[in-house]
Design a protein around this motif. Structure first.
Motif: not given
Length: 93
Positions: A47-52, A59-68
């Motif tokens: 959720t924090a990555a999606s808020l980026q 870039e952070v949201a695209n790389m991290i949010a969905f897999p987490l």
């Protein structure tokens, strides 16, 4: 406009469902604390990555949010199913 509202509603329902399952895992007392809180931590990090995206850092949201998010839901469902399997086999017939 109504399509965007339906999409937002769908995303909200999916997030709340994932949140519900992660909270259900935190209430299982038969597993170690790190395994209880790992799905919730993964969901909150996602959720924090999606808020980026709100601060123009997608870039952070695209790389991290969905897999987490997938990992959090997968771990939650695995822990719930293992707990249900343990409790049904430990009860006398």
């Amino acid at each position: 406009m109504p399509i965007i509202a339906l999409l937002l509603l769908l995303l909200l329902v999916l997030f709340l469902t994932a949140f519900r399952y992660t909270l259900k895992v935190t209430r299982i007392r038969d597993i170690p604390p790190w395994r209880r809180y790992l799905p919730l931590a993964l969901l909150l990090i996602a959720t924090a990555a999606s808020l980026q995206r709100a601060v123009d850092n997608p870039e952070v949201a695209n790389m991290i949010a969905f897999p987490l998010n997938i990992a959090a839901v997968g771990l939650s469902l695995r822990e719930i199913r293992n707990y249900q399997a343990r409790t049904t086999t430990s009860q006398p017939a």
